[in-house]
Enzyme design. Sequence first.
Site, PDB file in Angstrom:
ATOM      1  N   LYS A 124       0.848  -1.206   0.000  1.00  0.00           N
ATOM      2  CA  LYS A 124       0.000   0.000   0.000  1.00  0.00           C
ATOM      3  C   LYS A 124       0.879   1.250   0.000  1.00  0.00           C
ATOM      4  O   LYS A 124       0.592   2.223  -0.687  1.00  0.00           O
ATOM      5  CB  LYS A 124      -0.929  -0.018   1.218  1.00  0.00           C
ATOM      6  CG  LYS A 124      -2.088  -0.997   1.042  1.00  0.00           C
ATOM      7  CD  LYS A 124      -2.813  -1.317   2.330  1.00  0.00           C
ATOM      8  CE  LYS A 124      -3.791  -2.474   2.080  1.00  0.00           C
ATOM      9  NZ  LYS A 124      -4.354  -3.045   3.300  1.00  0.00           N
ATOM     10  N   GLN A 168      -4.814  -2.086   9.518  1.00  0.00           N
ATOM     11  CA  GLN A 168      -4.610  -3.370   8.841  1.00  0.00           C
ATOM     12  C   GLN A 168      -5.207  -4.506   9.674  1.00  0.00           C
ATOM     13  O   GLN A 168      -4.890  -4.651  10.846  1.00  0.00           O
ATOM     14  CB  GLN A 168      -3.099  -3.598   8.609  1.00  0.00           C
ATOM     15  CG  GLN A 168      -2.768  -4.835   7.816  1.00  0.00           C
ATOM     16  CD  GLN A 168      -3.291  -4.780   6.377  1.00  0.00           C
ATOM     17  OE1 GLN A 168      -3.168  -3.765   5.699  1.00  0.00           O
ATOM     18  NE2 GLN A 168      -3.897  -5.860   5.928  1.00  0.00           N
ATOM     19  N   ASP A 191     -11.434   2.626   4.003  1.00  0.00           N
ATOM     20  CA  ASP A 191     -11.729   1.196   3.846  1.00  0.00           C
ATOM     21  C   ASP A 191     -13.231   0.972   3.685  1.00  0.00           C
ATOM     22  O   ASP A 191     -13.659  -0.095   3.255  1.00  0.00           O
ATOM     23  CB  ASP A 191     -11.242   0.420   5.081  1.00  0.00           C
ATOM     24  CG  ASP A 191     -10.001  -0.398   4.784  1.00  0.00           C
ATOM     25  OD1 ASP A 191      -9.711  -0.610   3.590  1.00  0.00           O
ATOM     26  OD2 ASP A 191      -9.333  -0.825   5.741  1.00  0.00           O
TER      27      ASP A 191
END
Length: 364
Positions: A124, A168, A191
């Site tokens: 990422k 994460q 997200d």
Amino acid sequence: MTSMVFSECSTSTASRLLPRSLRKDAVVLVRRLSLPRRSCAWMAPLSRRTLAVGAAAPTSPPPSASVAIEACAKVIDGKYVAKQIRDEISAEVSRMKEAIGVVPGLAVILVGDRKDSATYVRNKKKACESVGINSFEVHLPEDSEEEDVLKFISGFNDDPSVHGILVQLPLPSHMNEQGILNAVTLEKDVDGFHPLNIGRLAMRGREPLFVPCTPKGCIELLHRYGIGIKGKRAVVIGRSNIVGMPAALLLQREDATISIVHSRTQNPEEIVREADIIIAAVGQANMVRGTWIKPGAVIIDVGINPVEDSKSSRGYKLVGDVCYEEACKVASAITPVPGGVGPMTIAMLLSNTLTSAKRAHNFQ
Ligand code: NAP
């Protein structure tokens, strides 16, 4: 002893699912190595062609008396589309920087030492760099307190140079994942996992600020390949909060008629066989067989499953939830694994971060 599951896809390819304990490392290693099997023709996105869902799969070349010709699905090239999207984002990031001096920023919080999570975070970060988005990384030890994570989230929530915050997953088991995800401010929830964003996705007439990246990537692939969704019958296999459920909500918003298949569904193959569009997000290697697929259906395969492969130098390869060799002969278009949905997920994360920065600064 860890059980091994045979997962035979076709007579020519007998693959064996790796034990769960080895899967994470395998995904990391194989991701670096492997290229998809490219047995079918690669399909250009919309700028070059349009596909009618439900149309018979194209065949080539014309049949001769001695050669049996099998239909072959076109390959939906997620790697190519993701690159296109990253180029578009890169141009927008430059335009924004020049016009108002703002650079979008993404903060990633990693807790613990899982190799796969560390690789995802590294990827990422690299992806951010490649399009000019600033990235901020916090790496906390496995035995951190929940309060430590919440403290960093709070800091990023208040930091105007951060436009997206990503925690994460999975978090260590002693942490309350729900409480931590809920602490990310709605405006920076790139997200799209915040219950308010999911709730808005589910409600007619409401707009989520962000849509979860993997399902958004699936729909983007359909759009970019000109595959019509309105009025089509779609089946989503899997109902997880991060993929299956939001994918079904997105298809419904686009006026498809949806069925969701899950682990308790009876006769899944009968339901799947009705679908013009199949999104498979199960985590079971080669579960969807050729006989489950309606001729001409379009298949988006989200699954990433490492299976033993003696021909690979590492001893395994990645396969999807759909038996690719069989599906190719029945479907009109299909995403490969790897190289299909995977690259789209990160592209959508970058896209959400750019959207967030534009929204924060009212930049059109
Ligand atoms: P998950 O949380 O484990 O959910 C799996 C879903 O599949 C559940 O809803 C489960 O049903 C259902 N399921 C399990 N076995 C089934 C069966 N035999 N028949 C029908 N349904 C069954 O997995 P996930 O996070 O959604 O991920 C799914 C797959 O996508 C995995 O392979 C994962 O690695 C991959 N993935 C890929 C990306 C990407 O970027 N390409 C991103 C995320 C995930 P129940 O609800 O009844 O348990």
